[in-house]
Scaffold this motif. Structure first.
Motif, PDB file in Angstrom:
ATOM      1  N   MET A 112     -17.777   1.664   1.319  1.00  0.00           N
ATOM      2  CA  MET A 112     -17.638   0.944   0.057  1.00  0.00           C
ATOM      3  C   MET A 112     -16.541   1.543  -0.818  1.00  0.00           C
ATOM      4  N   SER A 113     -16.457   2.885  -0.842  1.00  0.00           N
ATOM      5  CA  SER A 113     -15.429   3.532  -1.651  1.00  0.00           C
ATOM      6  C   SER A 113     -14.039   3.183  -1.135  1.00  0.00           C
ATOM      7  N   GLU A 114     -13.900   3.086   0.209  1.00  0.00           N
ATOM      8  CA  GLU A 114     -12.609   2.711   0.779  1.00  0.00           C
ATOM      9  C   GLU A 114     -12.230   1.294   0.372  1.00  0.00           C
ATOM     10  N   LEU A 115     -13.217   0.400   0.368  1.00  0.00           N
ATOM     11  CA  LEU A 115     -12.967  -0.977  -0.028  1.00  0.00           C
ATOM     12  C   LEU A 115     -12.530  -1.048  -1.481  1.00  0.00           C
ATOM     13  N   LEU A 116     -13.205  -0.292  -2.348  1.00  0.00           N
ATOM     14  CA  LEU A 116     -12.834  -0.284  -3.765  1.00  0.00           C
ATOM     15  C   LEU A 116     -11.451   0.312  -3.977  1.00  0.00           C
ATOM     16  N   ASP A 117     -11.124   1.357  -3.222  1.00  0.00           N
ATOM     17  CA  ASP A 117      -9.785   1.951  -3.328  1.00  0.00           C
ATOM     18  C   ASP A 117      -8.714   0.946  -2.889  1.00  0.00           C
ATOM     19  N   THR A 118      -9.008   0.195  -1.836  1.00  0.00           N
ATOM     20  CA  THR A 118      -8.056  -0.814  -1.370  1.00  0.00           C
ATOM     21  C   THR A 118      -7.843  -1.888  -2.421  1.00  0.00           C
ATOM     22  N   MET A 119      -8.927  -2.363  -3.025  1.00  0.00           N
ATOM     23  CA  MET A 119      -8.806  -3.384  -4.054  1.00  0.00           C
ATOM     24  C   MET A 119      -8.074  -2.843  -5.274  1.00  0.00           C
ATOM     25  N   ARG A 120      -8.334  -1.587  -5.615  1.00  0.00           N
ATOM     26  CA  ARG A 120      -7.634  -0.980  -6.754  1.00  0.00           C
ATOM     27  C   ARG A 120      -6.136  -0.886  -6.469  1.00  0.00           C
ATOM     28  N   GLY A 121      -5.782  -0.490  -5.244  1.00  0.00           N
ATOM     29  CA  GLY A 121      -4.377  -0.418  -4.878  1.00  0.00           C
ATOM     30  C   GLY A 121      -3.709  -1.780  -4.902  1.00  0.00           C
ATOM     31  N   ALA A 122      -4.433  -2.818  -4.451  1.00  0.00           N
ATOM     32  CA  ALA A 122      -3.872  -4.169  -4.480  1.00  0.00           C
ATOM     33  C   ALA A 122      -3.658  -4.641  -5.915  1.00  0.00           C
ATOM     34  N   LEU A 123      -4.611  -4.359  -6.785  1.00  0.00           N
ATOM     35  CA  LEU A 123      -4.504  -4.788  -8.179  1.00  0.00           C
ATOM     36  C   LEU A 123      -3.349  -4.107  -8.898  1.00  0.00           C
ATOM     37  N   THR A 124      -3.017  -2.898  -8.487  1.00  0.00           N
ATOM     38  CA  THR A 124      -1.902  -2.179  -9.104  1.00  0.00           C
ATOM     39  C   THR A 124      -0.596  -2.374  -8.353  1.00  0.00           C
ATOM     40  N   LEU A 125      -0.610  -3.285  -7.345  1.00  0.00           N
ATOM     41  CA  LEU A 125       0.574  -3.562  -6.521  1.00  0.00           C
ATOM     42  C   LEU A 125       1.122  -2.295  -5.882  1.00  0.00           C
ATOM     43  N   ASN A 126       0.217  -1.458  -5.406  1.00  0.00           N
ATOM     44  CA  ASN A 126       0.597  -0.217  -4.737  1.00  0.00           C
ATOM     45  C   ASN A 126       1.013  -0.542  -3.303  1.00  0.00           C
ATOM     46  N   ILE A 127       2.300  -0.450  -3.019  1.00  0.00           N
ATOM     47  CA  ILE A 127       2.825  -0.857  -1.709  1.00  0.00           C
ATOM     48  C   ILE A 127       2.270   0.030  -0.596  1.00  0.00           C
ATOM     49  N   ALA A 128       2.103   1.322  -0.872  1.00  0.00           N
ATOM     50  CA  ALA A 128       1.572   2.219   0.154  1.00  0.00           C
ATOM     51  C   ALA A 128       0.170   1.799   0.579  1.00  0.00           C
ATOM     52  N   THR A 129      -0.651   1.365  -0.387  1.00  0.00           N
ATOM     53  CA  THR A 129      -2.002   0.896  -0.060  1.00  0.00           C
ATOM     54  C   THR A 129      -1.942  -0.347   0.810  1.00  0.00           C
ATOM     55  N   LEU A 130      -1.050  -1.265   0.468  1.00  0.00           N
ATOM     56  CA  LEU A 130      -0.919  -2.488   1.258  1.00  0.00           C
ATOM     57  C   LEU A 130      -0.420  -2.187   2.670  1.00  0.00           C
ATOM     58  N   VAL A 131       0.480  -1.238   2.803  1.00  0.00           N
ATOM     59  CA  VAL A 131       0.979  -0.864   4.126  1.00  0.00           C
ATOM     60  C   VAL A 131      -0.145  -0.269   4.970  1.00  0.00           C
ATOM     61  N   ARG A 132      -0.931   0.620   4.374  1.00  0.00           N
ATOM     62  CA  ARG A 132      -2.054   1.212   5.116  1.00  0.00           C
ATOM     63  C   ARG A 132      -3.063   0.138   5.517  1.00  0.00           C
ATOM     64  N   PHE A 133      -3.305  -0.787   4.631  1.00  0.00           N
ATOM     65  CA  PHE A 133      -4.259  -1.849   4.943  1.00  0.00           C
ATOM     66  C   PHE A 133      -3.724  -2.737   6.058  1.00  0.00           C
ATOM     67  N   ARG A 134      -2.432  -3.066   6.014  1.00  0.00           N
ATOM     68  CA  ARG A 134      -1.815  -3.878   7.071  1.00  0.00           C
ATOM     69  C   ARG A 134      -1.950  -3.208   8.429  1.00  0.00           C
ATOM     70  N   ASP A 135      -1.822  -1.886   8.467  1.00  0.00           N
ATOM     71  CA  ASP A 135      -1.846  -1.152   9.729  1.00  0.00           C
ATOM     72  C   ASP A 135      -3.240  -0.742  10.169  1.00  0.00           C
TER      73      ASP A 135
END
Length: 259
Positions: free
Chosen positions: A1-24
């Protein structure tokens, strides 16, 4: 759950590194769709409770009185002759519909009426994730096609899974039932979601380049925003053009028929 929340937080802040990790990540499509459905269920759950309680507190007579009051307010802005014609024709037919609705409401039912109100509100809750998912997949396919035409190299599952993070801003709609505020939050959520669409498109289609710092660590990414924004905008622009053309054709047909 914490990983999911971190991913959503990164998406909301347009954090490209988070999106790259999620894509991979593994099962990116499944995880992205899961986030979209959870957002829809959360927002829909609040709406379900509000709608069900409101249906218990509001009688059909009160709803009809409110509708009649709205019609009366509309007629005040019409010319006198148009207002009289409106009242003579539309309101008279509406009154007949009201009497029919009240008669139907008074009919006996196998289950208590509260059960009908419960299932009606429940239907709205179940419908929301299905509607969001259908709209997301339909639009996502067209964005994918536009990105490919612009030279994108992403795969469909990676793109759709990453783009599904664009549902995160719609958590604001837990307050959609608040008068005036709900519409404003809907606009904010749509703009925010569009920005995530653009970032996810850039990440999924290879329009981001890592910029290594000293020691080889990647601390930031250089993003080609132009092509990603164009890929997201093209389906909407194409739809707007088709609608405009359809409206022109319709007006032309009406003009020909009237002449």
């Amino acid at each position: 759950m914490s990983e999911l929340l971190d991913t959503m937080r990164g998406a909301l802040t347009l954090n490209i590194a988070t999106l790259v990790r999620f894509r991979d990540s593994q099962d990116v499509f499944r995880r992205g769709i899961l986030i979209l459905v959870l957002v829809a269920l959360t927002v829909g759950g609040v709406a379900f409770v509000v709608d069900f309680v409101a249906s218990l507190l509001t009688s059909p007579e009160a709803e009809i009185a409110q509708i009649q009051q709205n019609f009366e307010q509309i007629s005040k802005f019409m010319p006198l002759e148009a207002s009289q014609a409106f009242e003579d024709q539309f309101l008279r037919n509406f009154q007949a519909g009201i009497e029919m609705a009240l008669a139907i409401e008074a009919l006996p039912t196998p289950l208590p009426k509260i059960a009908g109100k419960f299932f009606e509100a429940l239907g709205g809750w179940v419908h929301r994730p299905l509607a969001m998912l259908g709209g997301f997949l339909g639009y996502g396919i067209w964005v994918m096609l536009a990105a490919k035409l612009l030279g994108g190299t992403g795969r469909l599952q990676e793109f759709l899974g990453t783009a599904a993070l664009s549902a995160a801003p719609y958590l604001l709609l837990v307050l959609e039932k608040v008068p005036c505020l709900g519409s404003l939050l809907g606009l904010v959520a749509w703009i925010w979601s569009t920005l995530i669409w653009v970032a996810a498109t850039a990440v999924a289609h290879g329009w981001v380049a890592p910029v290594p710092e000293e020691g080889g660590a990647v601390l930031r990414y250089q993003v080609s925003w132009g092509r990603a924004a164009l890929a997201v905008a093209l389906p909407a622009l194409a739809l707007a053009v088709l609608m405009a053309m359809g409206a022109i054709v319709l007006v032309a047909l009406i003009a020909v028929a009237s002449s």
